[in-house]
Design an enzyme around this catalytic site. Structure first.
Site, PDB file in Angstrom:
ATOM      1  N   GLU A 147       0.815  -1.211   0.000  1.00 49.02           N
ATOM      2  CA  GLU A 147       0.000   0.000   0.000  1.00 49.02           C
ATOM      3  C   GLU A 147       0.850   1.263   0.000  1.00 49.02           C
ATOM      4  OE1 GLU A 147      -3.953  -1.751   2.363  1.00 49.02           O
ATOM      5  OE2 GLU A 147      -2.675  -0.242   3.309  1.00 49.02           O
ATOM      6  N   GLU A 148       1.926   1.278   0.787  1.00 48.40           N
ATOM      7  CA  GLU A 148       2.712   2.505   0.934  1.00 48.40           C
ATOM      8  C   GLU A 148       3.725   2.709  -0.188  1.00 48.40           C
ATOM      9  OE1 GLU A 148       4.471   3.219   4.702  1.00 48.40           O
ATOM     10  OE2 GLU A 148       2.576   3.105   5.803  1.00 48.40           O
TER      11      GLU A 148
END
Length: 277
Positions: free
Chosen positions: A164-165
């Protein structure tokens, strides 16, 4: 004397009726309210039910109110119940019936987080700078971090947060260390697991909403950052990560298992030095 403290005669119980309830495994009952009910109808049912449950020797009473039944919260509290926990779609209230010490379990007391140490074959570690939070404007390059979702395994949460990051695909290897702290998020205790991951992809595509920047950084540069050297906890975490690369440091790998009840779980342990039974 309040009605809630009196025993209701059996004849009145039969006339009023009882709430639908399911026995739990600890001599208690669970009432799950889903359909709308006016308080003037609900309260007599609750009082009659409480009287019946006392006669049956029941101990804990759990009432689960859907969010649509907020009108019943105050009447339930007036009958001696207290808040136990709340979720987005319901509120749970409890009451201990016997004249003994209340042994009902408290609500969940911990939040679980992860920090992902992702290192490539060039001994570079995946780091990010956050747009907000406590590290905004500090210049700190830190490990991708996040909170484990309800029902999510630690090893899978680490993989998800990295994706996600940073957009990096990775696989979980082991837990290197963990930290426990107290009086954290809404006064809860906090468990934080430092996880080693192996990258599968290497092209960074950072998350624009929370991450200001992301890059692969030489492990020495990551460890030697002034912030890490000045803060003991960050210094130890960084040194543990470097030690894993340079010396014989063994963490805890994840072994999938099935419990006697059929539930799938992960047992984390030092798999290298363990002789299989």
């Amino acid at each position: 004397m309040p009605l809630k403290d009196q025993m209701v005669p059996d004849s009145e119980i039969e006339q009023v009726g009882l709430l639908d309830a399911v026995d739990d495994l600890y001599d208690g009952v669970v009432v799950e309210m889903k359909q709308h009910m006016d308080a003037d109808i609900f309260v007599p049912l609750l009082r009659a039910s409480l009287s019946q449950w006392k006669q049956q020797g029941k101990r804990g009473v759990w009432i689960k109110l859907s969010i649509q039944l907020a009108n019943l919260v105050y009447p339930v509290v007036q009958e001696g119940f207290r808040y136990h926990h709340a979720e987005p779609d319901y509120l749970m209230l409890v009451r201990w019936l016997p004249n003994t010490a209340d042994t009902l379990p408290v609500n969940a007391t911990h939040r679980v987080g992860i920090g992902a140490f992702v290192v490539n074959d060039n001994r570079e570690v995946l780091v990010v700078q956050e747009k907000g939070g406590a590290f905004k404007g500090t210049g700190l390059w830190k490990l991708p971090t996040g909170v484990v979702n309800e029902g999510e395994d630690i090893c899978k949460a680490a993989v998800r947060e990295v994706k996600e990051e940073t957009g990096i695909d990775a696989e979980f290897v082991e837990i290197l260390a963990f930290r426990q702290s107290h009086q954290s998020f809404f006064s809860k205790s906090d468990l934080f697991f430092v996880c080693l991951l192996r990258p599968i992809s290497f092209a960074i595509q950072k998350q624009d909403s929370e991450v200001a920047a992301a890059q692969w950084m030489p492990i020495k540069d990551y460890v030697d950052q002034p912030y890490n050297q000045e803060h003991q906890l960050f210094k130890y975490v960084a040194e543990i990560c470097r030690t894993k690369l340079e010396r014989d440091y063994v963490g805890f790998s994840a072994m999938p298992m099935v419990t006697a009840s059929g539930k799938k779980v992960y047992l984390y342990f030092n798999g290298r030095d363990f002789s299989k039974l």
